[in-house]
Design an enzyme around this catalytic site. Structure first.
Site, PDB file in Angstrom:
ATOM      1  N   ASP A 195       6.857  -6.287  12.117  1.00  0.00           N
ATOM      2  CA  ASP A 195       8.287  -6.600  12.134  1.00  0.00           C
ATOM      3  C   ASP A 195       9.028  -5.724  11.132  1.00  0.00           C
ATOM      4  O   ASP A 195       9.245  -6.111   9.985  1.00  0.00           O
ATOM      5  CB  ASP A 195       8.562  -8.095  11.902  1.00  0.00           C
ATOM      6  N   ASN A 232       6.217  -8.719  16.761  1.00  0.00           N
ATOM      7  CA  ASN A 232       6.983  -9.022  17.974  1.00  0.00           C
ATOM      8  C   ASN A 232       8.319  -8.285  18.015  1.00  0.00           C
ATOM      9  O   ASN A 232       8.826  -7.953  19.080  1.00  0.00           O
ATOM     10  CB  ASN A 232       7.200 -10.530  18.140  1.00  0.00           C
ATOM     11  N   HIS A 327       6.516 -20.884  14.297  1.00  0.00           N
ATOM     12  CA  HIS A 327       5.448 -20.148  14.996  1.00  0.00           C
ATOM     13  C   HIS A 327       4.127 -20.904  14.933  1.00  0.00           C
ATOM     14  O   HIS A 327       3.058 -20.313  14.911  1.00  0.00           O
ATOM     15  CB  HIS A 327       5.283 -18.741  14.419  1.00  0.00           C
ATOM     16  N   HIS A 354       5.029 -12.697  10.278  1.00  0.00           N
ATOM     17  CA  HIS A 354       5.623 -13.509  11.334  1.00  0.00           C
ATOM     18  C   HIS A 354       6.333 -14.758  10.809  1.00  0.00           C
ATOM     19  O   HIS A 354       7.488 -14.992  11.145  1.00  0.00           O
ATOM     20  CB  HIS A 354       4.555 -13.883  12.367  1.00  0.00           C
ATOM     21  N   HIS A 356       8.274 -16.531   8.039  1.00  0.00           N
ATOM     22  CA  HIS A 356       9.060 -15.938   6.946  1.00  0.00           C
ATOM     23  C   HIS A 356       8.938 -16.759   5.677  1.00  0.00           C
ATOM     24  O   HIS A 356       9.890 -17.390   5.214  1.00  0.00           O
ATOM     25  CB  HIS A 356      10.507 -15.771   7.383  1.00  0.00           C
TER      26      HIS A 356
HETATM   27 FE   LIG Z   1       7.406 -11.815  13.836  1.00  0.00          FE
END
Ligand SMILES: [Fe+2]
Ligand SMILES: *[C@@H]1O[C@H](CO)[C@@H](O)[C@H](O)[C@H]1NC(C)=O
Ligand SMILES: *[C@@H]1O[C@H](CO)[C@@H](O)[C@H](O)[C@H]1NC(C)=O
Ligand SMILES: *[C@@H]1O[C@H](CO)[C@@H](O)[C@H](O)[C@H]1NC(C)=O
Ligand SMILES: *[C@@H]1O[C@H](CO)[C@@H](O)[C@H](O)[C@H]1NC(C)=O
Ligand SMILES: *[C@@H]1O[C@H](CO)[C@@H](O)[C@H](O)[C@H]1NC(C)=O
Length: 464
Positions: A195, A232, A327, A354, A356
């Site tokens: 990311d 992602n 997630h 992923h 945070h």
């Molecule tokens: Fe992510």
């Protein structure tokens, strides 16, 4: 004591009791309370996004390891006005002789955006442990940078990695990078867990934000390699605007030496650096049985020679062990596929992003579960890796603050703050790890552990 004072003391006592209760269940949920602020992207006219002066000046300069052992570097940059030169001039600090390496040029379109001229050039046959200067943009405007190659691969070679994930380009992202730069534990290369730019949060995935991100991080990544993992936000799959080729901007802009480790795609690969063997996996490429990534990893793990590279580290984007509500369980299917291998091959550390926030696990595994036996609780396992979620770079989406309660046993430490970490490998048995939150001074460590190598010293790690 005033009523307010009494309430305050009560609050502290309650917090202490709660904290103790949490300790009984699992590890530590940090009591540090971050001031809640909105995470805002830096505007386009920010100092960090400034275009370097001069006609066709190279911008967005970045480097990464260019081979399997650290004797090559991939140099990448963008020119805007015209293609310019693909050549990199480079020379060792103590040498008068300038070498030339020729690279290649690419560009891409994304909806109504057209990229600049993207240059990639691999410099090979470098000497180990040597400072090199390099010059890009031969022609109208040139810029010079430098990097230091890693020592030759070996079991007791000390080396310090930085760990950054989910960075984005907010004011908090800038704080994270600044803290990494000023950390007295000097990182020599960054393990980036995916990311990058978060350009896809803008209308039509505004790829201008890929350019601004690369200009923002240039101040570090032009001087030390960042080892890339795809997240992602690198997928950029947007059929609604006719963009159906996943990872298009990412793969045009960021090159990795995947072929050197026998990989067939840039999303999973490995490198050796000093005393570490680093395996990069892709949470967003097929990983089921018979897939290219599966076959590659199955063949790759037995190749790791722990007498040569004792530290076996895996990078991926989506965490397998995560006790935040964000997630939750997204990494589960990949865990089911690969976790038995990680335990069998005694992987030392797994870094993911992923989510945070920050979290560090105990050494746990959940490999006994086979559905019919119902044994589905992770157990302590000294052959298993420690799982670290470090998706706390500070991107526009903000912090993940909600955690599952009570804290599960496998979770050793968690805190919802932005920051980065460093992994300071001392020798084949010892590595000093620390996590740094952005609210603290540059030298302050908010979570520290001595990791003992799984292959050479299978005893419990010690928190300091
Ligand atoms: Fe992510
Ligand atoms: C791309 O299209 C959007 C709207 O669809 C518009 O706002 C933007 O200015 C366009 N960009 C370019 C480079 O044409
Ligand atoms: C840039 O360099 C090229 C070749 O060296 C030259 O032909 C061109 O005129 C230069 N452009 C500018 C704007 O200086
Ligand atoms: C980003 O951080 C640097 C310090 O490292 C500072 O000089 C710069 O002004 C900051 N920029 C923004 C937009 O916050
Ligand atoms: C593993 O590495 C050691 C140390 O570099 C070396 O002596 C040994 O031959 C290697 N083993 C294999 C199977 O390559
Ligand atoms: C490895 O490093 C640790 C920590 O610095 C040190 O205590 C230990 O003695 C070292 N081991 C060897 C064999 O040098």
């Amino acid at each position: 004591m005033s009523a307010l004072g009494t309430t305050f003391v009560l609050a502290i006592l309650t917090a202490a009791v709660l904290n103790a209760a949490v300790l009984c269940n699992g590890g530590v949920t940090s009591s540090f309370v971050r001031k809640v602020e909105k995470t805002v992207d830096m505007p386009l006219d920010s100092d960090v996004f400034k275009v370097p002066p001069g006609y066709n000046a190279p911008q967005q300069v970045h480097i990464t390891q260019g081979d399997h052992v650290g004797k090559a570097v991939i140099v990448s940059w963008v020119t805007v006005e015209e293609p310019g030169s693909n050549t990199v001039l480079y020379w060792a600090e103590k040498s008068a002789h300038k070498n030339k390496a020729k690279g290649s040029l690419t560009r891409y379109k994304f909806y109504n955006y057209t990229s600049g001229f993207i240059h990639h050039c691999t410099i090979r046959n470098l000497e180990h442990e040597t400072k090199y200067y390099y010059e890009v943009g031969i022609g109208n405007t040139t810029r010079t940078f430098w990097f230091t190659t890693p020592p030759e691969v070996g079991p007791d070679v000390p080396y310090t990695f930085g760990l950054i994930g989910d960075l984005g380009q907010s004011y908090d992202s800038n704080r994270t990078l600044t803290h990494y730069e000023h950390n007295p534990i000097k990182g020599q290369a960054v393990l980036f867990v995916g990311d990058l730019s978060y350009a896809d949060n803008y209308p039509n995935h505004d790829n201008v934000r890929w350019d601004t991100w690369a200009r923002f991080v240039e101040r570090n990544v032009a001087y030390q390699p960042w080892i890339w993992t795809a997240g992602n936000h690198e997928i950029d799959f947007a059929p609604e605007i006719g963009e159906t080729k996943p990872f298009k901007p990412y793969t045009h802009r960021y090159r990795v030496p995947f072929k050197a480790s026998g990989s067939t795609a840039p999303f999973w690969y490995s490198i050796k650096r000093a005393s570490a063997y680093i395996i990069v996996l892709s949470s967003y490429s097929a990983y089921g049985k018979y897939t290219p990534q599966y076959n590659w990893l199955e063949a790759e793990l037995p190749k790791v020679n722990r007498s040569e590279t004792p530290w076996l580290i895996v990078l991926m984007h989506s965490p397998w062990y995560n006790s935040y509500n964000y997630h939750y369980m997204e990494g589960e299917t990949m865990r089911v596929m690969y976790e038995p291998w990680f335990v069998e091959y005694k992987v030392d550390l797994v870094f993911a992003g992923h989510v945070h926030a920050y979290e560090r696990s105990e050494r746990v595994s959940n490999v006994a579960y086979n559905i019919v036996n119902g044994i589905c609780t992770p157990v302590n396992d000294q052959s298993a890796p420690v799982y670290i979620t470090i998706g706390d770079g500070g991107n526009i989406e903000g912090l993940a603050t909600i955690m599952t309660e009570p804290q599960p046993k496998y979770s050793a430490f968690r805190e919802a703050s932005f920051g980065h970490a460093t992994l300071d490998i001392k020798n084949r048995t010892h590595a000093y790890y620390s996590w740094h939150r952005n609210q603290d001074g540059f030298a302050v460590k908010a979570d520290t552990v001595w990791f003992f190598n799984r292959f050479w010293r299978q005893i419990d790690d010690s928190t300091t």
